[in-house]
Scaffold this motif. Sequence first.
Motif, PDB file in Angstrom:
ATOM      1  N   LEU A 106       0.833  -1.206   0.000  1.00  0.00           N
ATOM      2  CA  LEU A 106       0.000   0.000   0.000  1.00  0.00           C
ATOM      3  C   LEU A 106       0.865   1.252   0.000  1.00  0.00           C
ATOM      4  O   LEU A 106       0.566   2.233  -0.682  1.00  0.00           O
ATOM      5  N   HIS A 107       1.953   1.194   0.756  1.00  0.00           N
ATOM      6  CA  HIS A 107       2.792   2.376   0.863  1.00  0.00           C
ATOM      7  C   HIS A 107       3.455   2.704  -0.470  1.00  0.00           C
ATOM      8  O   HIS A 107       3.667   3.873  -0.798  1.00  0.00           O
ATOM      9  N   SER A 108       3.782   1.652  -1.235  1.00  0.00           N
ATOM     10  CA  SER A 108       4.422   1.916  -2.526  1.00  0.00           C
ATOM     11  C   SER A 108       3.420   2.534  -3.502  1.00  0.00           C
ATOM     12  O   SER A 108       3.801   3.234  -4.427  1.00  0.00           O
ATOM     13  N   ILE A 109       2.122   2.269  -3.269  1.00  0.00           N
ATOM     14  CA  ILE A 109       1.111   2.868  -4.148  1.00  0.00           C
ATOM     15  C   ILE A 109       0.851   4.319  -3.727  1.00  0.00           C
ATOM     16  O   ILE A 109       0.945   5.242  -4.519  1.00  0.00           O
ATOM     17  N   ILE A 110       0.502   4.525  -2.452  1.00  0.00           N
ATOM     18  CA  ILE A 110       0.261   5.875  -1.945  1.00  0.00           C
ATOM     19  C   ILE A 110       1.232   6.143  -0.799  1.00  0.00           C
ATOM     20  O   ILE A 110       0.956   5.787   0.345  1.00  0.00           O
ATOM     21  N   PRO A 111       2.382   6.719  -1.089  1.00  0.00           N
ATOM     22  CA  PRO A 111       3.328   6.957   0.002  1.00  0.00           C
ATOM     23  C   PRO A 111       2.925   8.194   0.793  1.00  0.00           C
ATOM     24  O   PRO A 111       2.860   9.290   0.257  1.00  0.00           O
ATOM     25  N   PHE A 112       2.595   7.985   2.031  1.00  0.00           N
ATOM     26  CA  PHE A 112       2.273   9.109   2.908  1.00  0.00           C
ATOM     27  C   PHE A 112       2.669   8.721   4.319  1.00  0.00           C
ATOM     28  O   PHE A 112       2.379   7.619   4.780  1.00  0.00           O
ATOM     29  N   GLY A 113       3.322   9.626   5.020  1.00  0.00           N
ATOM     30  CA  GLY A 113       3.708   9.293   6.384  1.00  0.00           C
ATOM     31  C   GLY A 113       4.479  10.416   7.034  1.00  0.00           C
ATOM     32  O   GLY A 113       4.715  11.469   6.435  1.00  0.00           O
ATOM     33  N   LEU A 114       4.842  10.190   8.283  1.00  0.00           N
ATOM     34  CA  LEU A 114       5.679  11.125   9.023  1.00  0.00           C
ATOM     35  C   LEU A 114       7.014  10.446   9.241  1.00  0.00           C
ATOM     36  O   LEU A 114       7.119   9.225   9.122  1.00  0.00           O
ATOM     37  N   SER A 115       8.034  11.216   9.568  1.00  0.00           N
ATOM     38  CA  SER A 115       9.332  10.592   9.809  1.00  0.00           C
ATOM     39  C   SER A 115       9.205   9.628  10.987  1.00  0.00           C
ATOM     40  O   SER A 115       8.566   9.937  11.993  1.00  0.00           O
ATOM     41  N   ALA A 116       9.770   8.440  10.835  1.00  0.00           N
ATOM     42  CA  ALA A 116       9.641   7.413  11.867  1.00  0.00           C
ATOM     43  C   ALA A 116      10.561   7.730  13.034  1.00  0.00           C
ATOM     44  O   ALA A 116      11.719   8.094  12.841  1.00  0.00           O
ATOM     45  N   ILE A 117      10.023   7.598  14.243  1.00  0.00           N
ATOM     46  CA  ILE A 117      10.836   7.838  15.431  1.00  0.00           C
ATOM     47  C   ILE A 117      10.835   6.576  16.278  1.00  0.00           C
ATOM     48  O   ILE A 117       9.779   6.151  16.750  1.00  0.00           O
ATOM     49  N   PRO A 118      11.989   5.922  16.423  1.00  0.00           N
ATOM     50  CA  PRO A 118      12.022   4.671  17.181  1.00  0.00           C
ATOM     51  C   PRO A 118      11.802   4.909  18.671  1.00  0.00           C
ATOM     52  O   PRO A 118      12.040   5.999  19.186  1.00  0.00           O
ATOM     53  N   SER A 119      11.337   3.855  19.351  1.00  0.00           N
ATOM     54  CA  SER A 119      10.964   3.975  20.755  1.00  0.00           C
ATOM     55  C   SER A 119      12.108   4.426  21.645  1.00  0.00           C
ATOM     56  O   SER A 119      11.881   5.036  22.680  1.00  0.00           O
ATOM     57  N   ASP A 120      13.363   4.110  21.257  1.00  0.00           N
ATOM     58  CA  ASP A 120      14.444   4.436  22.190  1.00  0.00           C
ATOM     59  C   ASP A 120      14.696   5.943  22.263  1.00  0.00           C
ATOM     60  O   ASP A 120      15.468   6.398  23.084  1.00  0.00           O
ATOM     61  N   GLN A 121      14.025   6.716  21.391  1.00  0.00           N
ATOM     62  CA  GLN A 121      14.158   8.164  21.503  1.00  0.00           C
ATOM     63  C   GLN A 121      13.037   8.782  22.328  1.00  0.00           C
ATOM     64  O   GLN A 121      13.008   9.987  22.538  1.00  0.00           O
ATOM     65  N   PHE A 122      12.083   7.957  22.761  1.00  0.00           N
ATOM     66  CA  PHE A 122      10.995   8.469  23.588  1.00  0.00           C
ATOM     67  C   PHE A 122      11.514   8.727  24.987  1.00  0.00           C
ATOM     68  O   PHE A 122      12.432   8.059  25.461  1.00  0.00           O
ATOM     69  N   GLY A 123      10.906   9.693  25.670  1.00  0.00           N
ATOM     70  CA  GLY A 123      11.341   9.926  27.042  1.00  0.00           C
ATOM     71  C   GLY A 123      10.515  10.981  27.706  1.00  0.00           C
ATOM     72  O   GLY A 123       9.536  11.491  27.153  1.00  0.00           O
ATOM     73  N   GLY A 124      10.909  11.292  28.928  1.00  0.00           N
ATOM     74  CA  GLY A 124      10.261  12.354  29.668  1.00  0.00           C
ATOM     75  C   GLY A 124       8.872  11.975  30.149  1.00  0.00           C
ATOM     76  O   GLY A 124       8.493  10.800  30.163  1.00  0.00           O
ATOM     77  N   PHE A 125       8.107  12.993  30.511  1.00  0.00           N
ATOM     78  CA  PHE A 125       6.777  12.750  31.053  1.00  0.00           C
ATOM     79  C   PHE A 125       5.870  12.134  29.998  1.00  0.00           C
ATOM     80  O   PHE A 125       4.929  11.402  30.328  1.00  0.00           O
ATOM     81  N   MET A 126       6.177  12.429  28.721  1.00  0.00           N
ATOM     82  CA  MET A 126       5.444  11.815  27.619  1.00  0.00           C
ATOM     83  C   MET A 126       5.449  10.289  27.742  1.00  0.00           C
ATOM     84  O   MET A 126       4.437   9.632  27.477  1.00  0.00           O
ATOM     85  N   LEU A 127       6.570   9.757  28.181  1.00  0.00           N
ATOM     86  CA  LEU A 127       6.699   8.307  28.350  1.00  0.00           C
ATOM     87  C   LEU A 127       5.731   7.813  29.420  1.00  0.00           C
ATOM     88  O   LEU A 127       5.054   6.791  29.261  1.00  0.00           O
ATOM     89  N   ALA A 128       5.673   8.584  30.526  1.00  0.00           N
ATOM     90  CA  ALA A 128       4.745   8.206  31.595  1.00  0.00           C
ATOM     91  C   ALA A 128       3.313   8.211  31.081  1.00  0.00           C
ATOM     92  O   ALA A 128       2.509   7.332  31.421  1.00  0.00           O
TER      93      ALA A 128
END
Lengths: 266, 497
Positions: B272-294
């Motif tokens: 599907l992605h090759s047909i309609i490419p749409f997305g946001l830059s991927a952010i892996p979990s190891d960059q998550f942090g702070g209160f957002m994580l909580a």
Amino acid sequence: MSEAQTSLQDRQIDRSQMKVTDEVAIEINDMNKWYGTFHVLRDINLTVNRGERIVICGPSGSGKSTLIRCINALEEHQKGQITVDGTTLSTDLKNIDKVRSEVGMVFQHFNLFPHLTILENCTLAPIWVRKVPKREAEETAMYFLEKVKIPEQAHKYPGQLSGGQQQRVAIARSLCMRPRIMLFDEPTSALDPEMIKEVLDTMIQLAEEGMTMLCVTHEMGFARQVANRVIFMDAGQIVEQNEPEPFFTNPQNDRTKLFLSQILGH
Amino acid sequence: MSKQSSVAFVRREMLPPAPPPPGQAGVLRWMRENLFSSVTNTALTILSLYFIWSVLASIMPWTLNGIWVAGSLTECREIRDARGLETAACWAVINERWLQLLFGFYPTDDKLLSSLFYAEPLATAGGLEAVFGAASNATDRIEFVGMMKGDLSNFTIFLFGYWRPLLAVALLVVAVAPILYSSLPRSLLFFSMLYPFVGVFLFWGGSIWGPMTVAIGLAAAFFIGRFFAKRFGLLGGGIAAVAAFIFIFLNPLPFIDHGGLFPLFPHVKDVLHSIIPFGLSAIPSDQFGGFMLAIIIGTSGIVLSLPIGILLALGRQSTMPFIRWVCVTFIEVIRGVPLIVWLFVASTLLKYFLPPGSSFDALLRVIILVTLFASAYIAEVVRGGLAALPTGQYEAADSLGLDYWKSMQLIVLPQALKISIPGIVNTFIGLFKDTTLVVFVGLRDPLGLTNAIRATGEWNGIYWELYIFVALLFFTFCFFMSRYSMYLERKLQTDRR
């Protein structure tokens, strides 16, 4: 109790619809039940025809409540056979649910659902078990609430009603499922004396319409007036049964005599 | 009744209701009754007042004289001494680093920031080529923004640089509101159902087809299950739903590297992605942090553990020995081991049990274990509620012909859960605070980040201010939960007048 009895006698009972037919509603054959090793019900044999109004009495612990609770499988019996409206009770849940939706039950402590309004209490089972549309279920519920004379309470919660009103709602809730048989488990025992009459009136009204009824009760005035058969139980067995008049005036078994002298004596 | 000359008495007129005696209130009266009613109480009152005063006297100057603008702890101290203050909090660290405490090392959207704030300076300087040379590219541009970001205020970066987590949390509020408050329109619940996919997409990014295929897969599994349930009963429907679920759902799941698990099915998402490419830059979990994580771990844990906990509680009451045995074992094992041990299990041991070649997202592992841990507690709380319900309620439901699931859904659970609200919310508050434990498995929770901030030269040696800030963040959320539970209890109180 005496007040309720006298006021009941004032009432003219319309017997035109009270007809006992030949059709069998409930058949119990050699039914036995144990709680652990305690033998609560012993060799119960009972046939109830459609249109019968049976009062079951007896000392506490005699198994009378257990007997009618076995009829809609709230209690499991271990031996013998119970057939309700042609359906034989077994461990099959489908059979049990079928019997329960055909048999109405009224409890000593009302057991209304406190988190639902009176109207919701009455429409719940028709909507979810019978799949009746909501509008129609509400109309039926209002019809029966009018019949038990409390339509104005429909949008209140059970906690806001008196005991007598709650018990009448409980009767209406059962009737909303259009049952062919009604079971009453000491429906007036938890009520103030002033409220007993309103509940008994509702039950008489039901009897007048030809409902098949089994009542565990100590209201002997009700038994005399409405029942066509009185059953006396003791120690888990049926000790005596007869039509009300001979039962009260001329009991045969000594245990029955003692019981009647104790509850009618004062 | 006044004096009566004889025993006999007949009331001729009934008494009308009278108003209660005049006000018992008044500040002075209240103080006299509650604070100064006896010598001992007066002494205790004075002692308490002294205690409160001395606590406040030592805290308030420090708090209120706090220094809000400074570049480092040393600078803070210089300002304090210059002002001639004895003590002063150095709130400047919060002022400078609050974004980090909220989001950890979650990357900002530098593309957006550069186009919003640096398009003009770049153009006047002659464009990227003039700054970085002819071979400049997008990486240079982001590097440029990174250098210039110091000029933007933290609030600007908060709004535009972190728009993704910000929007995700704002939508989370929208999604949760109709569940919490029944007065809001029911149609909003549709968005609540969609939110998990929207949230995942905003937080993690990547192709939109990831969460989309999962959503479509789940919906398809639901309808296929319902279709089969009508023909082959509940069991057939369940099996069909699970089969459909695995077929459509498991492969696009970004957390499981599918190489080992289901290599035969195609990657629907990639097609599907090759047909309609749409997305946001991927952010892996190891960059998550702070209160957002909580917030992420806490809300997923809360939302998932409630249904699992309820099922476990029902299972524990089941008459079927196998189900009961499984539930009891699960509850006792999970509850009998500290959460921190389970988190270590999640971070290290779990990979030994997974098929070789598959990798499992660290954050997802933590969410799963926190959920399971909380659900064991919820199960016990709900069991208490089930036990507190009079048997008459079960019997009434049975006698009306309601089957097991209907009587649970309509009669038993609404009442049992109402009884259990304080215990459930208590567990949720505990779960929310326990999310700070993930610091031990290498995720950067707010407390871990205070260490990171202290590790920099400027803020070495600062403790109280950071901890107070983190504490306030947690307190705000927990206090809301506690108030909400009280509101809910009052609202559901129908059995009393």
